[in-house]
Design a protein around this motif. Sequence first.
Motif, mmCIF file in Angstrom:
data_model
loop_
_atom_site.group_PDB
_atom_site.id
_atom_site.type_symbol
_atom_site.label_atom_id
_atom_site.label_comp_id
_atom_site.label_asym_id
_atom_site.label_seq_id
_atom_site.Cartn_x
_atom_site.Cartn_y
_atom_site.Cartn_z
ATOM 1 N N GLU A 194 -18.908 55.829 -88.269
ATOM 2 C CA GLU A 194 -19.917 55.967 -87.400
ATOM 3 C C GLU A 194 -20.900 56.707 -87.572
ATOM 4 O O GLU A 194 -22.038 56.522 -87.438
ATOM 5 C CB GLU A 194 -19.094 56.490 -86.055
ATOM 6 C CG GLU A 194 -18.282 55.174 -85.608
ATOM 7 C CD GLU A 194 -17.426 55.685 -84.304
ATOM 8 O OE1 GLU A 194 -17.338 56.968 -83.885
ATOM 9 O OE2 GLU A 194 -16.478 54.898 -83.715
ATOM 10 N N ILE A 195 -20.705 57.960 -88.050
ATOM 11 C CA ILE A 195 -21.813 58.968 -88.530
ATOM 12 C C ILE A 195 -22.618 58.247 -89.580
ATOM 13 O O ILE A 195 -23.955 58.502 -89.740
ATOM 14 C CB ILE A 195 -20.939 60.180 -88.961
ATOM 15 C CG1 ILE A 195 -20.566 61.122 -87.863
ATOM 16 C CG2 ILE A 195 -22.212 61.156 -89.739
ATOM 17 C CD1 ILE A 195 -19.570 62.240 -88.086
ATOM 18 N N MET A 196 -21.976 57.752 -90.759
ATOM 19 C CA MET A 196 -22.658 57.316 -91.722
ATOM 20 C C MET A 196 -23.766 56.019 -91.308
ATOM 21 O O MET A 196 -24.751 55.965 -91.508
ATOM 22 C CB MET A 196 -21.981 56.923 -92.956
ATOM 23 C CG MET A 196 -21.390 57.940 -93.739
ATOM 24 S SD MET A 196 -20.365 57.468 -95.109
ATOM 25 C CE MET A 196 -18.845 56.642 -94.373
ATOM 26 N N THR A 197 -23.120 55.269 -90.329
ATOM 27 C CA THR A 197 -24.020 54.190 -89.822
ATOM 28 C C THR A 197 -25.025 54.659 -88.916
ATOM 29 O O THR A 197 -26.130 54.002 -88.962
ATOM 30 C CB THR A 197 -22.853 53.263 -88.782
ATOM 31 O OG1 THR A 197 -21.752 52.792 -89.423
ATOM 32 C CG2 THR A 197 -23.959 52.023 -88.072
ATOM 33 N N ASP B 85 -22.934 53.002 -100.314
ATOM 34 C CA ASP B 85 -22.770 54.098 -100.490
ATOM 35 C C ASP B 85 -21.875 54.990 -99.661
ATOM 36 O O ASP B 85 -21.553 56.290 -100.203
ATOM 37 C CB ASP B 85 -24.176 54.976 -100.363
ATOM 38 C CG ASP B 85 -25.562 54.374 -101.351
ATOM 39 O OD1 ASP B 85 -24.899 53.983 -102.479
ATOM 40 O OD2 ASP B 85 -26.393 54.391 -100.883
ATOM 41 N N TRP B 86 -21.003 54.215 -98.854
ATOM 42 C CA TRP B 86 -20.014 55.190 -97.978
ATOM 43 C C TRP B 86 -19.055 55.789 -98.764
ATOM 44 O O TRP B 86 -18.698 57.004 -98.367
ATOM 45 C CB TRP B 86 -19.396 54.055 -97.042
ATOM 46 C CG TRP B 86 -20.477 53.643 -96.025
ATOM 47 C CD1 TRP B 86 -21.853 54.186 -95.689
ATOM 48 C CD2 TRP B 86 -20.000 52.991 -94.954
ATOM 49 N NE1 TRP B 86 -22.349 53.652 -94.681
ATOM 50 C CE2 TRP B 86 -21.399 52.962 -93.932
ATOM 51 C CE3 TRP B 86 -19.115 52.209 -94.437
ATOM 52 C CZ2 TRP B 86 -21.137 52.126 -92.891
ATOM 53 C CZ3 TRP B 86 -18.933 51.338 -93.036
ATOM 54 C CH2 TRP B 86 -20.165 51.430 -92.298
#
Length: 157
Positions: free
Chosen positions: A107-110, A118-119
């Motif tokens: 969620e943070i990366m989104t 890149d996740w």
Amino acid sequence: MGRILGLDYGSKTVGVAVTDALGWTSQGVEIIRRKSENKTRKTLARIEELIQQYQVTEIVLGYPVMLSGDEGDRVEMCRLFKADLERRTGLPVIFWDERLTTVEAYEIMTELGIPKKDWKEYVDMIAAQRILQGYLDHQENEKKKQQIAEELGIEQK
């Protein structure tokens, strides 16, 4: 006061986070990668380096229980890693429930707009940060409850 190291132990990676100097917040540090699940010697050596670098006095290790609360296959591997950490570092290692920390990391990366391709470069480090921050928040809440109980003259269980 020493810092606390947070770890998200995976089959081929260990996400690493550490508290700030005051022990209030956690920051992601790195992801330690290895070629094989059973090859942890270099991983443990790197963790020892980080312990020295950040003057760590305690380790919080994500505990991989399932959403139901049941223990899966990963729990035993995590217990073995915990024993290795304690033996090699001499520091206390506290298990902390890591349920949903990977979901939080996604969620943070989104929200940050990090491309999905890149996740894998960030997910374990962010999960380690969320594990450690959850532990810190819990500790702070326990202190506040204790303080309120003392002010009210209530003996805590």
